[in-house]
Design a protein around this motif. Structure first.
Motif, PDB file in Angstrom:
ATOM      1  N   LYS A  41      18.480  11.658  18.230  1.00  0.00           N
ATOM      2  CA  LYS A  41      18.707  10.932  19.472  1.00  0.00           C
ATOM      3  C   LYS A  41      18.855  11.909  20.623  1.00  0.00           C
ATOM      4  CE  LYS A  41      20.875   6.828  17.529  1.00  0.00           C
ATOM      5  NZ  LYS A  41      22.098   6.049  17.421  1.00  0.00           N
ATOM      6  N   LYS A  42      19.563  13.012  20.375  1.00  0.00           N
ATOM      7  CA  LYS A  42      19.737  14.014  21.426  1.00  0.00           C
ATOM      8  C   LYS A  42      18.395  14.637  21.777  1.00  0.00           C
ATOM      9  CE  LYS A  42      24.510  15.281  20.413  1.00  0.00           C
ATOM     10  NZ  LYS A  42      25.384  16.350  19.941  1.00  0.00           N
ATOM     11  N   LYS A  43      17.554  14.887  20.770  1.00  0.00           N
ATOM     12  CA  LYS A  43      16.245  15.486  21.038  1.00  0.00           C
ATOM     13  C   LYS A  43      15.381  14.540  21.851  1.00  0.00           C
ATOM     14  CE  LYS A  43      16.055  18.500  16.996  1.00  0.00           C
ATOM     15  NZ  LYS A  43      15.399  18.755  15.719  1.00  0.00           N
ATOM     16  N   SER A  44      15.427  13.226  21.511  1.00  0.00           N
ATOM     17  CA  SER A  44      14.602  12.293  22.270  1.00  0.00           C
ATOM     18  C   SER A  44      15.096  12.191  23.705  1.00  0.00           C
ATOM     19  CB  SER A  44      14.591  10.918  21.604  1.00  0.00           C
ATOM     20  OG  SER A  44      15.883  10.340  21.667  1.00  0.00           O
ATOM     21  N   ALA A  45      16.392  12.289  23.896  1.00  0.00           N
ATOM     22  CA  ALA A  45      16.927  12.283  25.255  1.00  0.00           C
ATOM     23  C   ALA A  45      16.484  13.543  25.990  1.00  0.00           C
ATOM     24  CB  ALA A  45      18.446  12.178  25.225  1.00  0.00           C
ATOM     25  N   ASP A  46      16.475  14.681  25.289  1.00  0.00           N
ATOM     26  CA  ASP A  46      16.015  15.916  25.906  1.00  0.00           C
ATOM     27  C   ASP A  46      14.532  15.814  26.248  1.00  0.00           C
ATOM     28  OD1 ASP A  46      18.513  17.018  25.757  1.00  0.00           O
ATOM     29  OD2 ASP A  46      18.123  18.132  23.892  1.00  0.00           O
ATOM     30  N   ASP A  47      13.748  15.173  25.388  1.00  0.00           N
ATOM     31  CA  ASP A  47      12.325  14.991  25.677  1.00  0.00           C
ATOM     32  C   ASP A  47      12.141  14.168  26.939  1.00  0.00           C
ATOM     33  OD1 ASP A  47      11.666  16.441  23.451  1.00  0.00           O
ATOM     34  OD2 ASP A  47      11.339  14.684  22.172  1.00  0.00           O
ATOM     35  N   ASP A  48      12.946  13.144  27.108  1.00  0.00           N
ATOM     36  CA  ASP A  48      12.851  12.330  28.311  1.00  0.00           C
ATOM     37  C   ASP A  48      13.175  13.164  29.542  1.00  0.00           C
ATOM     38  OD1 ASP A  48      12.203  10.148  26.807  1.00  0.00           O
ATOM     39  OD2 ASP A  48      14.248   9.323  26.775  1.00  0.00           O
ATOM     40  N   PHE A  49      14.200  13.974  29.440  1.00  0.00           N
ATOM     41  CA  PHE A  49      14.561  14.805  30.575  1.00  0.00           C
ATOM     42  C   PHE A  49      13.522  15.893  30.826  1.00  0.00           C
ATOM     43  CE2 PHE A  49      19.000  13.340  29.673  1.00  0.00           C
ATOM     44  CZ  PHE A  49      19.123  12.605  30.843  1.00  0.00           C
ATOM     45  N   SER A  50      12.885  16.374  29.773  1.00  0.00           N
ATOM     46  CA  SER A  50      11.858  17.400  29.982  1.00  0.00           C
ATOM     47  C   SER A  50      10.663  16.815  30.725  1.00  0.00           C
ATOM     48  CB  SER A  50      11.423  18.005  28.645  1.00  0.00           C
ATOM     49  OG  SER A  50      10.773  17.029  27.839  1.00  0.00           O
ATOM     50  N   ASP A  51      10.333  15.557  30.454  1.00  0.00           N
ATOM     51  CA  ASP A  51       9.252  14.903  31.200  1.00  0.00           C
ATOM     52  C   ASP A  51       9.618  14.814  32.680  1.00  0.00           C
ATOM     53  OD1 ASP A  51       7.907  14.605  28.842  1.00  0.00           O
ATOM     54  OD2 ASP A  51       8.465  12.483  28.571  1.00  0.00           O
ATOM     55  N   ILE A  52      10.846  14.468  32.936  1.00  0.00           N
ATOM     56  CA  ILE A  52      11.298  14.349  34.327  1.00  0.00           C
ATOM     57  C   ILE A  52      11.303  15.719  34.988  1.00  0.00           C
ATOM     58  CG2 ILE A  52      13.266  13.768  35.780  1.00  0.00           C
ATOM     59  CD1 ILE A  52      13.933  11.581  33.688  1.00  0.00           C
ATOM     60  N   GLU A  53      11.757  16.742  34.257  1.00  0.00           N
ATOM     61  CA  GLU A  53      11.769  18.094  34.811  1.00  0.00           C
ATOM     62  C   GLU A  53      10.352  18.562  35.131  1.00  0.00           C
ATOM     63  OE1 GLU A  53      13.823  20.475  31.972  1.00  0.00           O
ATOM     64  OE2 GLU A  53      15.785  19.656  32.502  1.00  0.00           O
ATOM     65  N   ASP A  54       9.385  18.228  34.252  1.00  0.00           N
ATOM     66  CA  ASP A  54       7.985  18.602  34.517  1.00  0.00           C
ATOM     67  C   ASP A  54       7.471  17.946  35.784  1.00  0.00           C
ATOM     68  OD1 ASP A  54       7.976  20.152  32.244  1.00  0.00           O
ATOM     69  OD2 ASP A  54       7.060  18.582  30.981  1.00  0.00           O
ATOM     70  N   LEU A  55       7.799  16.663  35.964  1.00  0.00           N
ATOM     71  CA  LEU A  55       7.366  15.964  37.175  1.00  0.00           C
ATOM     72  C   LEU A  55       7.983  16.602  38.423  1.00  0.00           C
ATOM     73  CD1 LEU A  55       7.532  12.244  36.037  1.00  0.00           C
ATOM     74  CD2 LEU A  55       5.495  13.538  36.657  1.00  0.00           C
ATOM     75  N   LEU A  56       9.242  16.949  38.323  1.00  0.00           N
ATOM     76  CA  LEU A  56       9.900  17.563  39.474  1.00  0.00           C
ATOM     77  C   LEU A  56       9.299  18.926  39.793  1.00  0.00           C
ATOM     78  CD1 LEU A  56      13.626  16.647  38.764  1.00  0.00           C
ATOM     79  CD2 LEU A  56      12.157  15.698  40.519  1.00  0.00           C
ATOM     80  N   LYS A  57       8.960  19.679  38.762  1.00  0.00           N
ATOM     81  CA  LYS A  57       8.344  20.992  38.987  1.00  0.00           C
ATOM     82  C   LYS A  57       6.979  20.854  39.618  1.00  0.00           C
ATOM     83  CE  LYS A  57      10.841  23.460  35.383  1.00  0.00           C
ATOM     84  NZ  LYS A  57      10.761  24.109  34.089  1.00  0.00           N
ATOM     85  N   LYS A  58       6.207  19.820  39.203  1.00  0.00           N
ATOM     86  CA  LYS A  58       4.896  19.584  39.806  1.00  0.00           C
ATOM     87  C   LYS A  58       5.019  19.329  41.293  1.00  0.00           C
ATOM     88  CE  LYS A  58       2.170  17.548  36.085  1.00  0.00           C
ATOM     89  NZ  LYS A  58       1.533  16.316  35.631  1.00  0.00           N
ATOM     90  N   ARG A  59       6.043  18.606  41.663  1.00  0.00           N
ATOM     91  CA  ARG A  59       6.228  18.252  43.070  1.00  0.00           C
ATOM     92  C   ARG A  59       6.928  19.340  43.856  1.00  0.00           C
ATOM     93  NH1 ARG A  59       3.793  13.127  44.043  1.00  0.00           N
ATOM     94  NH2 ARG A  59       3.805  12.090  42.040  1.00  0.00           N
ATOM     95  N   GLY A  60       7.414  20.353  43.174  1.00  0.00           N
ATOM     96  CA  GLY A  60       8.069  21.448  43.859  1.00  0.00           C
ATOM     97  C   GLY A  60       9.491  21.129  44.265  1.00  0.00           C
ATOM     98  N   ILE A  61      10.096  20.159  43.601  1.00  0.00           N
ATOM     99  CA  ILE A  61      11.461  19.754  43.955  1.00  0.00           C
ATOM    100  C   ILE A  61      12.467  20.618  43.223  1.00  0.00           C
ATOM    101  CG2 ILE A  61      13.102  17.832  43.848  1.00  0.00           C
ATOM    102  CD1 ILE A  61      10.715  15.971  44.152  1.00  0.00           C
ATOM    103  N   SER A  62      12.185  20.996  42.027  1.00  0.00           N
ATOM    104  CA  SER A  62      13.113  21.723  41.185  1.00  0.00           C
ATOM    105  C   SER A  62      13.219  23.121  41.705  1.00  0.00           C
ATOM    106  CB  SER A  62      12.602  21.733  39.764  1.00  0.00           C
ATOM    107  OG  SER A  62      13.251  22.677  38.999  1.00  0.00           O
TER     108      SER A  62
END
Length: 166
Positions: free
Chosen positions: A145-166
């Motif tokens: 469950k923790k890994k799947s939650a981390d996967d969800d956050f990694s998707d969000i982090e990737d999107l933020l990096k694409k947009r240059g927000i992170s």
């Protein structure tokens, strides 16, 4: 005094005229917005008379006054209020007792607390296994469950990096 015995037209016209005089004074002292607001209130008595809404307002007012006076001066009504209060107290007390019973049936443990984490002196309820007797497969399920939650956050982090927000 019944509704029909009052001279409503002169009363309503008098209230409207007095209100319009006050409206003119408010217009001169406080400005147009204040004067128009007072004029709007001043026209309401005459409008109520002309639309026959005055009789409905009279009926509502006399009914409310009759209800309040019968409530205040009738001991039988106060007995009903006392019985309603007793009912509310019984509901509250029964809820507290039910909550205590449920807490006692649960062994006094908080949600998520295992038998090993129960306070000393309390035994695990029958039907619950001790932690040593439990299968070891329970922990990997939590980790997945923790890994799947981390996967969800990694998707969000990737999107933020694409947009240059992170």
């Amino acid at each position: 005094m019944p509704f029909d015995q009052i001279a409503w037209f002169p009363l309503c016209v008098g209230l409207t005229v007095a209100g319009l005089v006050l409206s003119f004074m408010a217009f001169r002292r406080r400005g147009a917005a204040s004067g128009m607001r007072v004029a709007a209130w001043a026209l309401l008595p005459l409008a109520a008379y002309l639309t026959n809404a005055l009789q409905a307002l009279w009926t509502i007012g006399s009914t409310l006054v009759g209800f309040v006076t019968s409530l205040v001066f009738n001991p039988l009504v106060w007995a009903g209020v006392a019985v309603a209060g007793l009912s509310v107290v019984l509901f509250v007390v029964s809820g507290v007792l039910r909550g205590r019973k449920l807490a006692k049936a649960g062994g006094g443990k908080k949600a998520g607390e295992t038998a090993a984490e129960a306070p000393a002196g309390r035994q695990a309820p029958a039907g619950r296994q001790a932690p040593a007797a439990r299968p070891a497969a329970a922990k990997p399920a939590v980790e997945s469950k923790k890994k799947s939650a981390d996967d969800d956050f990694s998707d969000i982090e990737d999107l933020l990096k694409k947009r240059g927000i992170s």
